[in-house]
Every structure is written in C-alpha cells, then in structure tokens.
Design a protein around this motif. Sequence first.
Motif, PDB file in Angstrom:
ATOM      1  N   VAL A 163       0.845  -1.194   0.000  1.00 24.43           N
ATOM      2  CA  VAL A 163       0.000   0.000   0.000  1.00 24.43           C
ATOM      3  C   VAL A 163       0.884   1.249   0.000  1.00 24.43           C
ATOM      4  N   PRO A 164       0.552   2.267  -0.796  1.00 21.37           N
ATOM      5  CA  PRO A 164       1.393   3.476  -0.836  1.00 21.37           C
ATOM      6  C   PRO A 164       1.521   4.140   0.537  1.00 21.37           C
ATOM      7  N   ARG A 165       2.662   4.744   0.795  1.00 23.21           N
ATOM      8  CA  ARG A 165       2.894   5.385   2.088  1.00 23.21           C
ATOM      9  C   ARG A 165       2.033   6.630   2.261  1.00 23.21           C
ATOM     10  N   GLY A 166       1.512   7.162   1.153  1.00 21.14           N
ATOM     11  CA  GLY A 166       0.615   8.307   1.238  1.00 21.14           C
ATOM     12  C   GLY A 166      -0.714   7.989   1.884  1.00 21.14           C
ATOM     13  N   VAL A 167      -1.057   6.700   1.942  1.00 19.66           N
ATOM     14  CA  VAL A 167      -2.261   6.273   2.660  1.00 19.66           C
ATOM     15  C   VAL A 167      -1.847   6.059   4.110  1.00 19.66           C
ATOM     16  N   GLY A 168      -2.107   7.047   4.952  1.00 18.00           N
ATOM     17  CA  GLY A 168      -1.649   6.972   6.336  1.00 18.00           C
ATOM     18  C   GLY A 168      -2.498   6.056   7.186  1.00 18.00           C
ATOM     19  N   ASN A 169      -1.938   5.622   8.289  1.00 16.54           N
ATOM     20  CA  ASN A 169      -2.664   4.847   9.295  1.00 16.54           C
ATOM     21  C   ASN A 169      -2.450   5.475  10.657  1.00 16.54           C
ATOM     22  N   VAL A 170      -3.525   5.649  11.404  1.00 16.18           N
ATOM     23  CA  VAL A 170      -3.425   6.199  12.752  1.00 16.18           C
ATOM     24  C   VAL A 170      -2.776   5.187  13.691  1.00 16.18           C
ATOM     25  N   THR A 171      -3.088   3.916  13.496  1.00 14.59           N
ATOM     26  CA  THR A 171      -2.538   2.853  14.328  1.00 14.59           C
ATOM     27  C   THR A 171      -1.993   1.736  13.431  1.00 14.59           C
ATOM     28  N   GLN A 172      -1.335   0.779  14.062  1.00 17.27           N
ATOM     29  CA  GLN A 172      -0.941  -0.452  13.380  1.00 17.27           C
ATOM     30  C   GLN A 172      -1.739  -1.624  13.941  1.00 17.27           C
ATOM     31  N   ILE A 173      -2.948  -1.305  14.411  1.00 17.77           N
ATOM     32  CA  ILE A 173      -3.878  -2.304  14.940  1.00 17.77           C
ATOM     33  C   ILE A 173      -4.753  -2.776  13.787  1.00 17.77           C
TER      34      ILE A 173
END
Length: 431
Positions: free
Chosen positions: A15-25
């Motif tokens: 997945v592109p790094r531009g798609v952020g994630n608030v958590t790694q849950i």
Amino acid sequence: MATSAELQARRVAAVPRGVGNVTQIFAKTAKNAEIWSEDGKRYIDFGAGIAVVNTGHQHPRVVAAIEAQLKAFSHVCFQVTPYENYVSLAERLNAIAPVPGPAKTMLISTGAEAVENAVKVARAFTGRSGIISFAGGFHGRTHMGMALTGKVVPYKKGYGPFPSDVYNVEFPNLYHGVSTEQSLKSLKSLFKHTADPSSIAAIIIEPVQGEGGFNIVPKDFMVALRKLCDDHGILLIADEIQTGFARTGKLFAMEHYGVKADVVTMAKGLAGGLPLSAIVGRADVMDASNPGGLGGTYAGNPIACAAAHAVIDVIESEKLCDRANAIGNIIIDRCKALQNNSNLNCIGDVRGLGAMCAVELVKDKASGEPAPELTAALLKAANERGLILLSCGTYGNVIRFLVPLTASDELVREGMDVFEAALTDAIARAA
C-alpha cells in the motif's frame, strides 16, 4: 492467523505510504464501541471510524437492513433503473435537513463527492464561480476539496495547482485569538481587495471543524454569515459530513444556530459504515443543473440506502441525540477535571458540542504553544492500553473524542480512565 505485525509488514509492501494509518492495529471483529484486533486484543473505540459508526459497529437493525437489500439486488445504477429506497431516503433527508423547504436530495458515495457536487450546484444556480472557505477547514482530498481545505500538510503539499476562484479566510476561533469580528473583517477585506461579492457563488463552512481541531463556530458568527450571504446573493453551504447524524446532540449541527443553509453536505454517519453521501438543498438550487449533469455509477447504492434508512430509524428510536449529550457531558466533565488538576499543565482548552469533544494539548497553559509530540505519545500510550483515539488540529495537538453514540456510560467512563492513564504515561515519557 497473521499477526498485526505481520500484516503491517505486508501493508508497507503493498500500500502506498501516502495512505496513512493512525494505528498499526488490524481489526478482526467489532461490536458496538469495541474492536478486537487480529492479535485478539480488545480495544475501546473512541474513533468510530472517524464519526462514521455513530450507531455503533454492527448494529443489528443496520445489519438486518443490509442483508435484506443484498438478497434483492446490490446494484442496478439509479440513473438506469431507479429504485424506491433511493427516493424514500431522499424524501426523509429533505424533511430533516436544515435547509429551507421545499428541498431536494442527490445521493453519491463519499464526502468529497458531496462537496464537489455542492460546488457544482452552487455555480449552476448562481452563474458565479467563486467559492469561499475557511482556514483550518477540511473538505476532502479531491482537487476541489483540497483547494477548499485550509491546511497544507498533509492534504495539499505537492498536489497543486488547484482549481481557481477559491478563497480562504480566517475562521473565528477565540482560543487562537480570532474573534467573530476579525473573521467577518477578513471576509469584508476579501470583498474589498480580491473578489467582488457578485462573483461569489457560495461560502462553505463546517459548523464544527473536523480535521481543523473541533473548533465550534460561534452562534453570532453563523447568524452574521447567513445575513452576509443573503445580502449578496451568495449560497451558504454547511459541511455536515462529520457533524451530522446526532453527533453534536442535534440531528445536524446547524440546528444549534437558528439559521439554515442553502445546501448541506453529509456522509460519514449517514449509512452506518457503508459508503454513502448526500447533498440536500433548496429545490430551486438543486434543480439548476441540467439532466445528466449530476450523478455517478455507484451513486446512492441500494444497499447503502437501506443501511441509511436503518441508521435514521435507530437515531430516532434510541434517542441518540440525547445520548450524544449524555456522552459529551461525561467526556467534558472528565477533561475539565484534568484541566483543573494542578499537577497537569498540558490541557490548554476543552471544548465540545454534544459528543463531538476535544482537548487541545499544549507545552504549558501560559504560552499555549501546541504540543504535537505529547499528542503523538498519548495516542501511542492509549493504543498500548487498549484505547483507540484520534488526533486533529492544524498543529496536530488536539485529541478528538468520537465515541459511538450507542456506547454505555460504563464503557465511556472506562475509556476515559484509560485516557487519563495514557496521558499520565505520555507526560512521564516526555519528562
């Protein structure tokens, strides 16, 4: 079974790094206001999918409505062979939206689409091109949405040029030193020096800014903005994408102001987790576009429409506007107690409308200097303790609380206990 860590490694590769994630849950199951990860850990959900599942995860009535519609058909395209639940949902939204009647509704799929189409109908109706938005506002990640959004990083940086005839003015925010009078002066200065009001089609505003930091529009400003629009033939667009569907203690946040918008955008909480958005506006405004000028292949998906009907039913039958106020009181009371704690000097402001609540974290109350590092540490500590929180704000220093409105008082208080422990932990780590 893959662990969250293993899935995160796959996510980074795929997945592109531009798609952020608030958590790694990585979520595996969810129920009401709780989520269980792929690792089997329980989390209290104070994010609600960013104000989407106001009726809680997997509400039985929403699930039943989705299942029933799925057995009938999943897609035929409304512009090819229309269907009843699109029309009946439009009728319901026309009746409840804070716009002067008669009203009309078009359904689409995302909040950004709703904003794009609100701009389209405003331009078609007025014959003007200019659009005004506010500093700190967020209106989506499409090009028009980015042009309207009043925050550069991460939303706009590197993506220009943006559509023309879009103007950004100061948002009234007393905590940050901008009064109603100053914001109105900013608008009048724009009219004097940059764009004549006769060239402006619409002003778009969030009654409570979402990504901007849960900043609440003062009532006197909204009333003045309505008059200004009326004086100059400008349409007022209320972006209720995050504030709608009982989140602020009213079905729509505009109900707090005693004035109505000409067009309202909505999404997020509309369909209980399914992609559905809408714009509801004055019938004369909505009818200004030529046939075929509005729409979309997936717009107003029948399964999402069925879910939306169930969501509105649940809000009404379970009195979720009242629940929003009760939940908000628990959160605000607890946050103010922490703010008044002489051992804490990091909570600069506590604010909220219904269950749309926030605390602004600062390095110290005297300076009011934003504390984004503390905010990030708090989010991490909360995750470790089993609580999902979201941040926001122009400086990344605001914690926003978006508890599903079906959460029990007991669960909300448990989540606030975790929040307090995580804040203490984050402060200790930063020392």
